[in-house]
Enzyme design. Structure first.
Site, PDB file in Angstrom:
ATOM      1  N   GLY A  26      27.755  27.273  39.096  1.00 56.52           N
ATOM      2  CA  GLY A  26      27.456  28.405  39.975  1.00 56.52           C
ATOM      3  C   GLY A  26      28.134  28.383  41.323  1.00 56.52           C
ATOM      4  N   ASN A  28      30.887  29.880  42.218  1.00 54.02           N
ATOM      5  CA  ASN A  28      31.314  31.245  42.583  1.00 54.02           C
ATOM      6  C   ASN A  28      30.119  32.087  43.017  1.00 54.02           C
ATOM      7  OD1 ASN A  28      34.301  31.929  42.251  1.00 54.02           O
ATOM      8  ND2 ASN A  28      33.888  30.618  40.477  1.00 54.02           N
ATOM      9  N   MET A 104      29.554  31.900  30.110  1.00 58.20           N
ATOM     10  CA  MET A 104      30.360  31.456  28.969  1.00 58.20           C
ATOM     11  C   MET A 104      29.922  32.163  27.693  1.00 58.20           C
ATOM     12  SD  MET A 104      32.342  29.540  30.564  1.00 58.20           S
ATOM     13  CE  MET A 104      33.223  28.593  29.322  1.00 58.20           C
ATOM     14  N   ARG A 105      29.997  33.472  27.754  1.00 54.66           N
ATOM     15  CA  ARG A 105      29.554  34.238  26.593  1.00 54.66           C
ATOM     16  C   ARG A 105      30.241  35.591  26.609  1.00 54.66           C
ATOM     17  NH1 ARG A 105      25.858  33.847  22.635  1.00 54.66           N
ATOM     18  NH2 ARG A 105      24.907  35.797  21.990  1.00 54.66           N
ATOM     19  N   ASN A 121      34.559  40.040  36.338  1.00 56.19           N
ATOM     20  CA  ASN A 121      34.646  38.635  35.909  1.00 56.19           C
ATOM     21  C   ASN A 121      35.696  37.943  36.767  1.00 56.19           C
ATOM     22  OD1 ASN A 121      34.269  36.310  34.242  1.00 56.19           O
ATOM     23  ND2 ASN A 121      36.187  36.783  33.215  1.00 56.19           N
ATOM     24  N   HIS A 123      38.473  34.744  36.529  1.00 57.30           N
ATOM     25  CA  HIS A 123      39.133  33.855  35.563  1.00 57.30           C
ATOM     26  C   HIS A 123      40.135  32.985  36.317  1.00 57.30           C
ATOM     27  CE1 HIS A 123      40.504  32.481  31.707  1.00 57.30           C
ATOM     28  NE2 HIS A 123      41.752  32.659  32.119  1.00 57.30           N
ATOM     29  N   ASP A 155      36.399  44.458  29.964  1.00 50.54           N
ATOM     30  CA  ASP A 155      36.426  45.414  28.859  1.00 50.54           C
ATOM     31  C   ASP A 155      36.136  44.658  27.567  1.00 50.54           C
ATOM     32  OD1 ASP A 155      38.771  44.190  28.082  1.00 50.54           O
ATOM     33  OD2 ASP A 155      40.086  45.857  28.638  1.00 50.54           O
ATOM     34  N   GLU A 156      36.385  45.286  26.441  1.00 51.30           N
ATOM     35  CA  GLU A 156      35.948  44.676  25.179  1.00 51.30           C
ATOM     36  C   GLU A 156      36.847  43.526  24.727  1.00 51.30           C
ATOM     37  OE1 GLU A 156      38.181  48.497  24.481  1.00 51.30           O
ATOM     38  OE2 GLU A 156      36.610  47.778  25.806  1.00 51.30           O
ATOM     39  N   ASP A 159      39.090  38.417  28.778  1.00 46.23           N
ATOM     40  CA  ASP A 159      39.877  38.242  30.012  1.00 46.23           C
ATOM     41  C   ASP A 159      40.993  39.288  30.111  1.00 46.23           C
ATOM     42  OD1 ASP A 159      38.289  36.009  30.584  1.00 46.23           O
ATOM     43  OD2 ASP A 159      39.629  34.661  29.489  1.00 46.23           O
TER      44      ASP A 159
END
Ligand code: GRF
Length: 219
Positions: A26, A28, A104-105, A121, A123, A155-156, A159
């Site tokens: 955690g 971030n 992580m999902r 997100n 990365h 999005d779907e 990353d």
């Protein structure tokens, strides 16, 4: 004292309510919380910190800060079922903007559709290079001379969504994957609050894959 006796109540702009999703340490999340506390990230508040992992250190840190926390264990559960619980929880906490911070999902299509252009997100690579796990190690082993991090809409695809901002880090001759990852993380902690501020400002448009900031107004 009544409003009529004291004049109209001052207009307090509504803050954007963040829902932080994390699975691990955690750092971030803490960088975002720090930026809010220090006033460098204005107009937002953390509505809830949610994890899919029992005992995630990030959740303990959130509790210490007195923030609402929730845990929905994902292991062994169908993705759609788990995500439905998470979405219900985010709605209950009136979350406006979701920040994945080491979550992580993968999110289901229904989850993404429930919050269009409202999920960010971070990365640890300069996307589109090195999506997926161990991005810093991938960049190091590939021999990159510049690495970095990306904050993007979700999005779907993994990353993949529209990039809000990136910060670069030089790869030094005496780096190993760990020293490089540590310097990327420092930049992540700057990048995430800055990206949230850009999105919350609303002063942007999305053109294809491009996040375009509106020009500052001159008068
Ligand atoms: C960060 O490197 C982030 O870029 C990636 O997962 C890591 C989470 O670290 N998505 P932390 O839990 O925020 O410290």
């Amino acid at each position: 004292m009544s409003a009529s006796a004291s004049g109209p109540a001052p207009h307090v702009p509504k803050k954007t309510r963040l829902g932080i999703l994390l699975s691990g340490r955690g750092s971030n999340f803490l960088a975002i919380a720090r930026a809010i506390a220090e006033g460098s990230l204005a107009g937002v508040e953390i509505a809830v910190v949610l994890s899919n992992v029992v005992g995630a250190p990030g959740i303990a840190a959130a509790r210490e800060l007195g923030l609402p926390t929730e845990c929905f264990v994902s292991r062994g559960r169908p993705r759609a079922e788990h995500d439905a619980d998470v979405i219900a929880c985010l709605r209950q906490h009136r979350v406006d903007l979701i920040c994945l911070a080491g979550y992580m999902r993968l999110l289901s299509a229904d989850f993404i559709a429930a919050y269009p252009d409202r999920i960010l997100n971070i990365h640890p690579s300069l996307l589109p290079a090195f999506p997926g796990l161990d991005a810093q190690m991938q960049a190091f082993e590939y021999g990159c001379t510049v690495a970095g991090c990306t904050v993007h809409f979700v999005d779907e695809h993994l990353d993949h969504g529209v990039i809000v901002l990136q910060r670069t880090v030089p790869v030094l001759d005496d780096d190993d994957a760990h020293t490089l990852a540590a310097r990327i993380l420092e930049q992540e902690h700057l990048a995430y609050p800055e990206a949230i501020a850009r999105v919350v400002s609303g002063r942007y448009r999305i053109e294809g894959r491009r996040f375009v900031a509106h020009a500052a107004q001159t008068s």
